[in-house]
Design an enzyme around this catalytic site. Structure first.
Site, PDB file in Angstrom:
ATOM      1  N   SER A  60       0.883  -1.175   0.000  1.00  0.00           N
ATOM      2  CA  SER A  60       0.000   0.000   0.000  1.00  0.00           C
ATOM      3  C   SER A  60       0.906   1.205   0.000  1.00  0.00           C
ATOM      4  O   SER A  60       2.039   1.148   0.485  1.00  0.00           O
ATOM      5  CB  SER A  60      -0.882   0.017   1.257  1.00  0.00           C
ATOM      6  OG  SER A  60      -1.497   1.285   1.418  1.00  0.00           O
ATOM      7  N   TYR A  89      -2.522  -0.444  10.446  1.00  0.00           N
ATOM      8  CA  TYR A  89      -2.348  -0.633   9.006  1.00  0.00           C
ATOM      9  C   TYR A  89      -1.008  -0.059   8.542  1.00  0.00           C
ATOM     10  O   TYR A  89      -0.228  -0.740   7.860  1.00  0.00           O
ATOM     11  CB  TYR A  89      -3.503   0.042   8.275  1.00  0.00           C
ATOM     12  CG  TYR A  89      -3.564  -0.236   6.799  1.00  0.00           C
ATOM     13  CD1 TYR A  89      -3.949  -1.485   6.323  1.00  0.00           C
ATOM     14  CD2 TYR A  89      -3.259   0.758   5.862  1.00  0.00           C
ATOM     15  CE1 TYR A  89      -4.026  -1.746   4.961  1.00  0.00           C
ATOM     16  CE2 TYR A  89      -3.334   0.505   4.505  1.00  0.00           C
ATOM     17  CZ  TYR A  89      -3.719  -0.748   4.057  1.00  0.00           C
ATOM     18  OH  TYR A  89      -3.780  -1.002   2.700  1.00  0.00           O
ATOM     19  N   LYS A 141       2.178  -2.327   7.209  1.00  0.00           N
ATOM     20  CA  LYS A 141       2.555  -2.130   5.809  1.00  0.00           C
ATOM     21  C   LYS A 141       3.995  -1.631   5.679  1.00  0.00           C
ATOM     22  O   LYS A 141       4.693  -1.993   4.725  1.00  0.00           O
ATOM     23  CB  LYS A 141       1.573  -1.174   5.125  1.00  0.00           C
ATOM     24  CG  LYS A 141       0.161  -1.744   4.974  1.00  0.00           C
ATOM     25  CD  LYS A 141       0.141  -3.003   4.120  1.00  0.00           C
ATOM     26  CE  LYS A 141      -1.264  -3.466   3.817  1.00  0.00           C
ATOM     27  NZ  LYS A 141      -1.300  -4.646   2.913  1.00  0.00           N
TER      28      LYS A 141
END
Length: 262
Positions: free
Chosen positions: A141, A154, A158
Protein backbone atom coordinates in the site's frame (compact mmCIF):
# COMPACT_ATOMS: atom_id res chain seq x y z
CA UNK A 1 8.24 -10.84 -16.50
CA UNK A 2 5.64 -11.67 -19.09
CA UNK A 3 3.03 -13.92 -17.48
CA UNK A 4 2.17 -15.76 -20.69
CA UNK A 5 2.57 -19.50 -20.13
CA UNK A 6 3.46 -18.93 -16.47
CA UNK A 7 2.05 -20.56 -13.34
CA UNK A 8 0.68 -17.80 -11.14
CA UNK A 9 -0.68 -17.86 -7.59
CA UNK A 10 -2.75 -14.94 -6.28
CA UNK A 11 -3.82 -14.72 -2.64
CA UNK A 12 -6.80 -12.59 -1.69
CA UNK A 13 -8.10 -13.53 -5.13
CA UNK A 14 -11.82 -13.67 -4.37
CA UNK A 15 -12.45 -9.97 -4.91
CA UNK A 16 -10.92 -6.52 -5.29
CA UNK A 17 -7.37 -6.21 -6.58
CA UNK A 18 -6.76 -9.93 -6.27
CA UNK A 19 -9.69 -10.88 -8.49
CA UNK A 20 -8.66 -8.24 -11.04
CA UNK A 21 -5.13 -9.66 -11.10
CA UNK A 22 -6.47 -13.17 -11.68
CA UNK A 23 -8.63 -12.01 -14.57
CA UNK A 24 -5.84 -9.99 -16.13
CA UNK A 25 -3.26 -12.78 -15.83
CA UNK A 26 -5.69 -15.16 -17.49
CA UNK A 27 -6.17 -12.70 -20.37
CA UNK A 28 -2.39 -12.40 -20.65
CA UNK A 29 -2.21 -16.13 -21.31
CA UNK A 30 -0.96 -17.53 -18.02
CA UNK A 31 -0.60 -21.31 -18.07
CA UNK A 32 -2.42 -21.63 -14.75
CA UNK A 33 -3.97 -19.08 -12.40
CA UNK A 34 -4.42 -20.33 -8.84
CA UNK A 35 -7.01 -18.25 -6.97
CA UNK A 36 -6.46 -18.35 -3.21
CA UNK A 37 -8.67 -16.86 -0.52
CA UNK A 38 -10.20 -17.54 2.89
CA UNK A 39 -13.50 -17.06 1.08
CA UNK A 40 -13.54 -20.37 -0.74
CA UNK A 41 -16.80 -19.75 -2.57
CA UNK A 42 -15.54 -16.40 -3.82
CA UNK A 43 -12.31 -17.97 -5.00
CA UNK A 44 -14.26 -20.68 -6.84
CA UNK A 45 -16.40 -18.07 -8.57
CA UNK A 46 -13.37 -16.14 -9.83
CA UNK A 47 -11.58 -19.34 -10.90
CA UNK A 48 -14.67 -20.57 -12.76
CA UNK A 49 -14.81 -17.36 -14.74
CA UNK A 50 -11.22 -17.63 -15.97
CA UNK A 51 -10.59 -21.36 -16.19
CA UNK A 52 -8.38 -21.26 -13.12
CA UNK A 53 -8.36 -23.28 -9.93
CA UNK A 54 -9.40 -22.29 -6.44
CA UNK A 55 -7.93 -22.99 -3.00
CA UNK A 56 -9.34 -22.03 0.39
CA UNK A 57 -6.42 -20.88 2.55
CA UNK A 58 -5.87 -18.54 5.48
CA UNK A 59 -2.59 -16.89 4.52
CA UNK A 60 -1.75 -16.14 8.16
CA UNK A 61 -1.38 -19.93 8.66
CA UNK A 62 2.17 -20.79 7.64
CA UNK A 63 1.53 -24.52 7.42
CA UNK A 64 -1.46 -23.96 5.15
CA UNK A 65 0.58 -21.74 2.83
CA UNK A 66 3.37 -24.32 2.69
CA UNK A 67 0.84 -27.05 1.84
CA UNK A 68 -0.66 -24.89 -0.91
CA UNK A 69 2.74 -24.28 -2.49
CA UNK A 70 3.72 -27.95 -2.29
CA UNK A 71 0.46 -28.98 -3.96
CA UNK A 72 0.74 -26.46 -6.78
CA UNK A 73 4.40 -27.29 -7.41
CA UNK A 74 3.66 -31.01 -7.48
CA UNK A 75 0.93 -30.61 -10.07
CA UNK A 76 2.32 -27.77 -12.18
CA UNK A 77 6.08 -28.25 -11.89
CA UNK A 78 6.75 -24.95 -10.13
CA UNK A 79 5.37 -21.50 -9.40
CA UNK A 80 6.66 -18.71 -11.63
CA UNK A 81 4.88 -15.78 -9.96
CA UNK A 82 3.50 -15.71 -6.42
CA UNK A 83 1.31 -12.68 -5.73
CA UNK A 84 0.99 -12.25 -1.97
CA UNK A 85 -1.97 -9.92 -2.25
CA UNK A 86 -4.23 -10.60 0.75
CA UNK A 87 -4.41 -7.79 3.31
CA UNK A 88 -6.60 -6.35 6.03
CA UNK A 89 -7.04 -2.85 7.41
CA UNK A 90 -8.54 -1.41 10.58
CA UNK A 91 -8.75 2.21 11.65
CA UNK A 92 -7.82 3.42 15.12
CA UNK A 93 -10.86 3.01 17.42
CA UNK A 94 -9.88 6.23 19.19
CA UNK A 95 -8.81 8.73 16.53
CA UNK A 96 -6.94 10.71 19.20
CA UNK A 97 -4.85 7.72 20.30
CA UNK A 98 -2.65 5.92 17.77
CA UNK A 99 -2.12 3.05 20.24
CA UNK A 100 -5.82 2.44 20.90
CA UNK A 101 -6.28 -0.77 18.88
CA UNK A 102 -6.38 -3.92 21.05
CA UNK A 103 -3.65 -6.54 20.88
CA UNK A 104 -5.83 -8.94 18.92
CA UNK A 105 -6.17 -6.42 16.09
CA UNK A 106 -2.42 -5.86 15.99
CA UNK A 107 -1.74 -9.59 15.96
CA UNK A 108 -4.23 -10.35 13.22
CA UNK A 109 -2.87 -7.54 11.02
CA UNK A 110 0.68 -8.70 11.65
CA UNK A 111 -0.28 -12.20 10.57
CA UNK A 112 -1.96 -11.15 7.34
CA UNK A 113 -0.07 -8.00 6.33
CA UNK A 114 3.43 -9.19 7.24
CA UNK A 115 3.78 -12.87 8.08
CA UNK A 116 1.76 -13.97 5.06
CA UNK A 117 4.54 -12.52 2.90
CA UNK A 118 7.13 -14.35 4.99
CA UNK A 119 5.25 -17.65 4.74
CA UNK A 120 4.87 -17.29 0.97
CA UNK A 121 8.54 -16.51 0.44
CA UNK A 122 9.63 -19.30 2.80
CA UNK A 123 7.56 -21.78 0.79
CA UNK A 124 8.35 -20.72 -2.79
CA UNK A 125 11.97 -19.54 -2.66
CA UNK A 126 13.60 -23.00 -2.48
CA UNK A 127 11.85 -24.07 -5.67
CA UNK A 128 12.65 -20.81 -7.38
CA UNK A 129 16.30 -21.14 -6.38
CA UNK A 130 16.41 -24.67 -7.77
CA UNK A 131 14.90 -23.53 -11.07
CA UNK A 132 17.12 -20.46 -11.30
CA UNK A 133 14.46 -17.80 -10.94
CA UNK A 134 10.95 -16.67 -10.14
CA UNK A 135 8.96 -13.64 -9.14
CA UNK A 136 7.38 -12.41 -5.91
CA UNK A 137 4.76 -9.65 -6.09
CA UNK A 138 3.72 -8.39 -2.66
CA UNK A 139 0.71 -6.09 -2.42
CA UNK A 140 1.52 -3.51 0.23
CA UNK A 141 0.00 0.00 0.00
CA UNK A 142 1.14 3.56 -0.34
CA UNK A 143 0.63 3.57 3.45
CA UNK A 144 3.74 1.40 3.69
CA UNK A 145 5.79 4.10 1.99
CA UNK A 146 4.05 7.13 3.47
CA UNK A 147 1.47 6.56 6.22
CA UNK A 148 -2.27 6.44 6.77
CA UNK A 149 -3.85 8.98 9.08
CA UNK A 150 -6.03 7.25 11.65
CA UNK A 151 -4.65 3.81 10.80
CA UNK A 152 -1.67 3.05 13.03
CA UNK A 153 -2.00 -0.73 12.78
CA UNK A 154 -2.35 -0.63 9.01
CA UNK A 155 0.52 1.81 8.49
CA UNK A 156 2.88 -0.03 10.83
CA UNK A 157 2.32 -3.47 9.34
CA UNK A 158 2.55 -2.13 5.81
CA UNK A 159 5.87 -0.43 6.63
CA UNK A 160 7.11 -3.79 7.89
CA UNK A 161 5.98 -5.44 4.66
CA UNK A 162 8.07 -2.96 2.66
CA UNK A 163 11.11 -3.75 4.79
CA UNK A 164 10.70 -7.48 4.25
CA UNK A 165 10.33 -7.06 0.49
CA UNK A 166 13.51 -5.00 0.41
CA UNK A 167 15.32 -7.81 2.21
CA UNK A 168 13.97 -10.33 -0.29
CA UNK A 169 15.24 -8.28 -3.21
CA UNK A 170 18.64 -7.67 -1.65
CA UNK A 171 19.13 -11.31 -0.72
CA UNK A 172 17.71 -13.04 -3.78
CA UNK A 173 18.03 -10.59 -6.66
CA UNK A 174 21.28 -12.15 -7.86
CA UNK A 175 19.64 -15.58 -7.79
CA UNK A 176 17.22 -14.58 -10.54
CA UNK A 177 14.34 -14.06 -8.12
CA UNK A 178 12.62 -10.75 -8.79
CA UNK A 179 10.58 -8.82 -6.25
CA UNK A 180 8.01 -6.06 -6.68
CA UNK A 181 5.75 -4.28 -4.23
CA UNK A 182 2.38 -2.96 -5.33
CA UNK A 183 1.62 0.29 -3.50
CA UNK A 184 -1.59 1.98 -4.61
CA UNK A 185 -3.48 4.71 -2.80
CA UNK A 186 -7.29 4.66 -3.03
CA UNK A 187 -8.75 1.66 -4.86
CA UNK A 188 -12.45 0.88 -5.17
CA UNK A 189 -12.51 -2.22 -2.96
CA UNK A 190 -14.45 -3.43 0.05
CA UNK A 191 -11.65 -2.19 2.32
CA UNK A 192 -12.03 1.37 1.04
CA UNK A 193 -15.81 1.27 1.42
CA UNK A 194 -15.52 0.51 5.14
CA UNK A 195 -15.07 4.22 5.81
CA UNK A 196 -15.95 7.60 4.36
CA UNK A 197 -13.92 7.51 1.17
CA UNK A 198 -14.17 11.25 0.57
CA UNK A 199 -12.51 12.04 3.90
CA UNK A 200 -9.57 9.67 3.52
CA UNK A 201 -6.41 11.50 2.43
CA UNK A 202 -5.08 8.52 0.50
CA UNK A 203 -8.04 8.97 -1.87
CA UNK A 204 -7.51 12.65 -2.64
CA UNK A 205 -5.52 11.80 -5.77
CA UNK A 206 -8.35 9.74 -7.20
CA UNK A 207 -9.76 6.30 -6.60
CA UNK A 208 -8.75 3.69 -9.18
CA UNK A 209 -10.64 0.58 -10.17
CA UNK A 210 -9.06 -2.81 -9.43
CA UNK A 211 -8.73 -3.34 -13.18
CA UNK A 212 -6.66 -0.14 -13.48
CA UNK A 213 -4.40 -1.43 -10.73
CA UNK A 214 -4.04 -4.74 -12.59
CA UNK A 215 -3.00 -2.80 -15.69
CA UNK A 216 -0.26 -1.11 -13.66
CA UNK A 217 0.87 -4.48 -12.33
CA UNK A 218 1.29 -5.98 -15.80
CA UNK A 219 3.36 -2.94 -16.82
CA UNK A 220 5.43 -3.10 -13.63
CA UNK A 221 6.12 -6.82 -13.98
CA UNK A 222 7.22 -6.31 -17.58
CA UNK A 223 9.66 -3.62 -16.43
CA UNK A 224 10.63 -5.68 -13.35
CA UNK A 225 10.29 -2.57 -11.22
CA UNK A 226 10.56 -2.97 -7.46
CA UNK A 227 8.04 -0.18 -6.92
CA UNK A 228 4.75 -0.51 -8.76
CA UNK A 229 2.82 2.72 -8.20
CA UNK A 230 -0.62 2.87 -9.83
CA UNK A 231 -0.79 6.44 -8.45
CA UNK A 232 2.53 7.88 -9.78
CA UNK A 233 2.27 10.92 -7.46
CA UNK A 234 3.21 8.62 -4.56
CA UNK A 235 6.81 8.84 -5.73
CA UNK A 236 6.68 12.64 -5.38
CA UNK A 237 5.30 12.28 -1.86
CA UNK A 238 8.09 9.84 -0.98
CA UNK A 239 10.69 12.29 -2.23
CA UNK A 240 9.20 15.10 -0.15
CA UNK A 241 9.10 12.87 2.91
CA UNK A 242 12.74 11.84 2.71
CA UNK A 243 13.93 15.31 1.73
CA UNK A 244 12.57 16.91 4.91
CA UNK A 245 11.02 14.45 7.34
CA UNK A 246 10.01 17.06 9.92
CA UNK A 247 8.29 19.22 7.33
CA UNK A 248 6.46 16.18 5.97
CA UNK A 249 5.26 15.19 9.45
CA UNK A 250 4.06 18.74 10.01
CA UNK A 251 2.10 18.62 6.79
CA UNK A 252 0.52 15.32 7.80
CA UNK A 253 -0.49 16.79 11.16
CA UNK A 254 -2.15 19.71 9.38
CA UNK A 255 -3.96 17.31 7.06
CA UNK A 256 -5.12 15.29 10.06
CA UNK A 257 -6.42 18.48 11.64
CA UNK A 258 -8.50 19.23 8.56
CA UNK A 259 -9.88 15.70 8.56
CA UNK A 260 -10.83 16.01 12.22
CA UNK A 261 -12.57 19.31 11.55
CA UNK A 262 -9.90 21.35 13.30
Amino acid sequence: MNVKDKVVVVTGGADGIGAALCRRFAREGAKAVIVVDRNGEGAKAVAAGIGGEAHTVDVSDGAAVAALVADVEARHGGIDLFCSNAGIGDGDPDKNNAASSPDAVWQRAWGVNVMAHVYAARAVIPGMQARGGGYLLNTVSAAGLLSQIGGAVYSTTKHAAVGFAESLSITHGEQGIKVSILCPQGVDTAMLRQGDAASQPQNLDGVLTPDQVADAVVEGLAAESFLILPHPVVLTYMQRKTADYDRWLGGMRRLRGKMMGG
